[in-house]
Design a protein around this motif. Structure first.
Motif, PDB file in Angstrom:
ATOM      1  N   GLU A 194     -40.503  37.566  84.518  1.00  0.00           N
ATOM      2  CA  GLU A 194     -40.078  36.119  83.628  1.00  0.00           C
ATOM      3  C   GLU A 194     -41.277  36.137  82.569  1.00  0.00           C
ATOM      4  O   GLU A 194     -42.427  36.552  82.852  1.00  0.00           O
ATOM      5  CB  GLU A 194     -40.133  35.036  84.447  1.00  0.00           C
ATOM      6  N   ASP A 195     -40.940  35.907  81.092  1.00  0.00           N
ATOM      7  CA  ASP A 195     -42.010  35.973  80.406  1.00  0.00           C
ATOM      8  C   ASP A 195     -42.503  37.125  79.734  1.00  0.00           C
ATOM      9  O   ASP A 195     -43.458  36.943  79.045  1.00  0.00           O
ATOM     10  CB  ASP A 195     -42.913  34.659  80.616  1.00  0.00           C
ATOM     11  N   VAL A 196     -42.180  38.208  80.316  1.00  0.00           N
ATOM     12  CA  VAL A 196     -42.989  39.570  80.114  1.00  0.00           C
ATOM     13  C   VAL A 196     -41.694  40.285  79.397  1.00  0.00           C
ATOM     14  O   VAL A 196     -40.694  40.643  80.003  1.00  0.00           O
ATOM     15  CB  VAL A 196     -43.440  40.263  81.404  1.00  0.00           C
TER      16      VAL A 196
ATOM     17  N   VAL B  42     -50.324  32.097  95.708  1.00  0.00           N
ATOM     18  CA  VAL B  42     -48.860  32.596  95.636  1.00  0.00           C
ATOM     19  C   VAL B  42     -48.219  31.542  94.730  1.00  0.00           C
ATOM     20  O   VAL B  42     -48.312  30.471  95.079  1.00  0.00           O
ATOM     21  CB  VAL B  42     -48.444  32.539  97.127  1.00  0.00           C
ATOM     22  N   VAL B  43     -47.652  32.122  93.788  1.00  0.00           N
ATOM     23  CA  VAL B  43     -46.714  31.620  93.161  1.00  0.00           C
ATOM     24  C   VAL B  43     -45.264  32.205  93.066  1.00  0.00           C
ATOM     25  O   VAL B  43     -45.078  33.165  93.625  1.00  0.00           O
ATOM     26  CB  VAL B  43     -46.984  31.844  91.019  1.00  0.00           C
ATOM     27  N   ASN B  44     -44.172  31.345  92.533  1.00  0.00           N
ATOM     28  CA  ASN B  44     -42.940  31.807  92.701  1.00  0.00           C
ATOM     29  C   ASN B  44     -42.461  32.646  91.182  1.00  0.00           C
ATOM     30  O   ASN B  44     -43.105  31.766  90.174  1.00  0.00           O
ATOM     31  CB  ASN B  44     -41.932  31.002  92.820  1.00  0.00           C
ATOM     32  N   LEU B  45     -42.201  33.490  91.120  1.00  0.00           N
ATOM     33  CA  LEU B  45     -41.581  34.388  89.757  1.00  0.00           C
ATOM     34  C   LEU B  45     -40.299  34.682  89.955  1.00  0.00           C
ATOM     35  O   LEU B  45     -39.725  35.262  91.072  1.00  0.00           O
ATOM     36  CB  LEU B  45     -42.529  35.361  89.549  1.00  0.00           C
ATOM     37  N   ASN B  46     -39.578  34.763  88.705  1.00  0.00           N
ATOM     38  CA  ASN B  46     -38.199  35.267  88.469  1.00  0.00           C
ATOM     39  C   ASN B  46     -38.440  36.797  88.079  1.00  0.00           C
ATOM     40  O   ASN B  46     -39.226  37.057  87.167  1.00  0.00           O
ATOM     41  CB  ASN B  46     -37.534  34.473  87.473  1.00  0.00           C
ATOM     42  N   VAL B  47     -37.934  37.627  88.945  1.00  0.00           N
ATOM     43  CA  VAL B  47     -37.989  39.070  88.545  1.00  0.00           C
ATOM     44  C   VAL B  47     -36.296  39.721  88.482  1.00  0.00           C
ATOM     45  O   VAL B  47     -35.587  38.955  89.316  1.00  0.00           O
ATOM     46  CB  VAL B  47     -38.848  39.977  89.652  1.00  0.00           C
ATOM     47  N   VAL B  48     -36.425  40.850  87.951  1.00  0.00           N
ATOM     48  CA  VAL B  48     -35.181  41.407  87.987  1.00  0.00           C
ATOM     49  C   VAL B  48     -35.437  42.902  88.426  1.00  0.00           C
ATOM     50  O   VAL B  48     -36.254  43.649  87.731  1.00  0.00           O
ATOM     51  CB  VAL B  48     -34.481  41.390  86.465  1.00  0.00           C
ATOM     52  N   ILE B  49     -34.811  43.105  89.390  1.00  0.00           N
ATOM     53  CA  ILE B  49     -34.737  44.768  89.691  1.00  0.00           C
ATOM     54  C   ILE B  49     -33.508  45.185  89.907  1.00  0.00           C
ATOM     55  O   ILE B  49     -32.418  44.800  90.615  1.00  0.00           O
ATOM     56  CB  ILE B  49     -35.673  44.787  91.342  1.00  0.00           C
TER      57      ILE B  49
ATOM     58  N   PHE C 170     -35.552  35.466  92.751  1.00  0.00           N
ATOM     59  CA  PHE C 170     -36.679  34.190  93.050  1.00  0.00           C
ATOM     60  C   PHE C 170     -37.453  34.605  93.886  1.00  0.00           C
ATOM     61  O   PHE C 170     -36.974  34.472  95.257  1.00  0.00           O
ATOM     62  CB  PHE C 170     -35.874  32.892  92.592  1.00  0.00           C
ATOM     63  N   ALA C 171     -38.605  34.725  93.978  1.00  0.00           N
ATOM     64  CA  ALA C 171     -39.605  35.405  95.131  1.00  0.00           C
ATOM     65  C   ALA C 171     -41.008  35.170  94.951  1.00  0.00           C
ATOM     66  O   ALA C 171     -41.507  34.776  93.937  1.00  0.00           O
ATOM     67  CB  ALA C 171     -39.282  36.853  95.289  1.00  0.00           C
ATOM     68  N   GLU C 172     -41.725  35.010  96.031  1.00  0.00           N
ATOM     69  CA  GLU C 172     -43.173  34.622  96.037  1.00  0.00           C
ATOM     70  C   GLU C 172     -43.928  35.946  95.780  1.00  0.00           C
ATOM     71  O   GLU C 172     -43.451  37.049  96.017  1.00  0.00           O
ATOM     72  CB  GLU C 172     -43.674  34.052  97.489  1.00  0.00           C
ATOM     73  N   PHE C 173     -44.900  35.764  94.907  1.00  0.00           N
ATOM     74  CA  PHE C 173     -45.905  36.751  94.639  1.00  0.00           C
ATOM     75  C   PHE C 173     -47.341  36.363  94.641  1.00  0.00           C
ATOM     76  O   PHE C 173     -47.723  35.110  94.163  1.00  0.00           O
ATOM     77  CB  PHE C 173     -45.946  37.194  92.943  1.00  0.00           C
ATOM     78  N   THR C 174     -48.224  37.125  95.017  1.00  0.00           N
ATOM     79  CA  THR C 174     -49.616  36.853  95.216  1.00  0.00           C
ATOM     80  C   THR C 174     -50.309  37.224  94.057  1.00  0.00           C
ATOM     81  O   THR C 174     -49.643  38.289  93.345  1.00  0.00           O
ATOM     82  CB  THR C 174     -50.479  37.587  96.425  1.00  0.00           C
TER      83      THR C 174
ATOM     84  N   GLY D 287     -43.003  43.766  97.901  1.00  0.00           N
ATOM     85  CA  GLY D 287     -43.182  43.761  99.410  1.00  0.00           C
ATOM     86  C   GLY D 287     -41.962  43.374 100.295  1.00  0.00           C
ATOM     87  O   GLY D 287     -40.734  43.075  99.840  1.00  0.00           O
ATOM     88  N   ARG D 288     -42.200  42.931 101.624  1.00  0.00           N
ATOM     89  CA  ARG D 288     -41.040  42.947 102.457  1.00  0.00           C
ATOM     90  C   ARG D 288     -40.278  41.555 101.951  1.00  0.00           C
ATOM     91  O   ARG D 288     -39.061  41.366 102.189  1.00  0.00           O
ATOM     92  CB  ARG D 288     -41.449  42.666 103.901  1.00  0.00           C
ATOM     93  N   ASN D 289     -40.933  40.554 101.538  1.00  0.00           N
ATOM     94  CA  ASN D 289     -40.440  39.108 101.034  1.00  0.00           C
ATOM     95  C   ASN D 289     -39.233  39.437 100.190  1.00  0.00           C
ATOM     96  O   ASN D 289     -38.174  38.626 100.103  1.00  0.00           O
ATOM     97  CB  ASN D 289     -41.224  38.222 100.680  1.00  0.00           C
ATOM     98  N   ILE D 290     -39.156  40.527  99.427  1.00  0.00           N
ATOM     99  CA  ILE D 290     -37.958  40.899  98.674  1.00  0.00           C
ATOM    100  C   ILE D 290     -37.146  41.954  99.279  1.00  0.00           C
ATOM    101  O   ILE D 290     -35.853  41.948  99.030  1.00  0.00           O
ATOM    102  CB  ILE D 290     -38.612  41.548  97.270  1.00  0.00           C
ATOM    103  N   LEU D 291     -37.706  42.895 100.015  1.00  0.00           N
ATOM    104  CA  LEU D 291     -36.866  44.104 100.486  1.00  0.00           C
ATOM    105  C   LEU D 291     -36.065  43.453 101.695  1.00  0.00           C
ATOM    106  O   LEU D 291     -34.739  44.117 101.769  1.00  0.00           O
ATOM    107  CB  LEU D 291     -37.794  45.269 101.232  1.00  0.00           C
ATOM    108  N   GLU D 292     -36.258  42.697 102.316  1.00  0.00           N
ATOM    109  CA  GLU D 292     -35.835  42.094 103.503  1.00  0.00           C
ATOM    110  C   GLU D 292     -34.314  41.544 103.321  1.00  0.00           C
ATOM    111  O   GLU D 292     -34.209  40.908 102.503  1.00  0.00           O
ATOM    112  CB  GLU D 292     -36.476  41.284 104.382  1.00  0.00           C
ATOM    113  N   ASN D 293     -33.269  42.147 103.959  1.00  0.00           N
ATOM    114  CA  ASN D 293     -32.140  41.935 103.919  1.00  0.00           C
ATOM    115  C   ASN D 293     -31.438  42.199 102.431  1.00  0.00           C
ATOM    116  O   ASN D 293     -30.240  41.546 101.849  1.00  0.00           O
ATOM    117  CB  ASN D 293     -31.582  40.400 104.247  1.00  0.00           C
ATOM    118  N   ARG D 294     -32.172  42.953 101.475  1.00  0.00           N
ATOM    119  CA  ARG D 294     -31.553  43.286 100.178  1.00  0.00           C
ATOM    120  C   ARG D 294     -31.532  44.733 100.015  1.00  0.00           C
ATOM    121  O   ARG D 294     -30.825  45.330  99.141  1.00  0.00           O
ATOM    122  CB  ARG D 294     -32.446  42.434  99.263  1.00  0.00           C
ATOM    123  N   ALA D 295     -32.640  45.679 100.485  1.00  0.00           N
ATOM    124  CA  ALA D 295     -32.799  46.903  99.941  1.00  0.00           C
ATOM    125  C   ALA D 295     -33.362  47.577 101.218  1.00  0.00           C
ATOM    126  O   ALA D 295     -33.965  47.428 102.095  1.00  0.00           O
ATOM    127  CB  ALA D 295     -33.749  46.900  98.838  1.00  0.00           C
TER     128      ALA D 295
END
Length: 161
Positions: A38-40, A110-117, A123-127, A141-149
């Protein structure tokens, strides 16, 4: 004996079919994926890392403060072209990170960011971490990968060091 072999064959076929159905619903990520944050305005190469618990983005000038009794963080997100994107986010938690190279533990906001892959909004947490010494500005990391990829290391090879 034939009865046991038949049971094993049927069980094997069932398990294989169940696993195929489960993995067909998952995206396949290579070692590197292009990520829109987001915003990039630019897509960024992101390292896919199943060893990382939480995803991370490159951030500098990280400053936390309180605003209306909420912990906030401002930071700069440097782009490969030299442009700086300034961001301000609510801190959702403070992560304790164990460094792989030592036994030390560091803390990071840690913040929440919107990303597109691969076209999927997430919508996920990022350090937040200064990743200027790293090859990739984003780590997934695994917080995005788990049950998705699932990861297929034979595609999207990393850049040479």
């Amino acid at each position: 004996m034939k009865k046991y072999i038949a049971i094993i064959a049927i069980s094997s076929a069932f398990l294989s079919s169940a696993l195929s159905a489960q993995t067909s619903e998952l995206q396949v990520f290579g070692q590197i994926e292009q990520t829109q944050i987001e915003d990039v305005s630019t897509q960024l190469p992101s390292r896919i890392d199943s060893g990382a618990t939480t995803s991370s983005v490159h951030a500098i000038n990280i400053k936390t403060h309180f605003e209306s009794e909420k912990e906030m963080v401002t930071f700069d997100f440097p782009l490969p072209n030299g442009e700086i994107v300034k961001m301000k986010k609510k801190v959702v938690r403070i992560a304790k990170i164990r460094q792989a190279s030592s036994n030390s533990i560091k803390t990071r906001p840690v913040v929440n960011l919107n990303v597109v892959i691969q076209g999927e909004p997430i919508f996920a947490e990022f350090t937040l971490k200064d990743r200027s010494h790293m090859t990739y500005p984003v780590l997934i990391g695994r917080n995005i990968l788990e049950n998705r990829a699932i990861i297929d290391v034979s595609i999207n090879q990393p850049l040479s060091s």
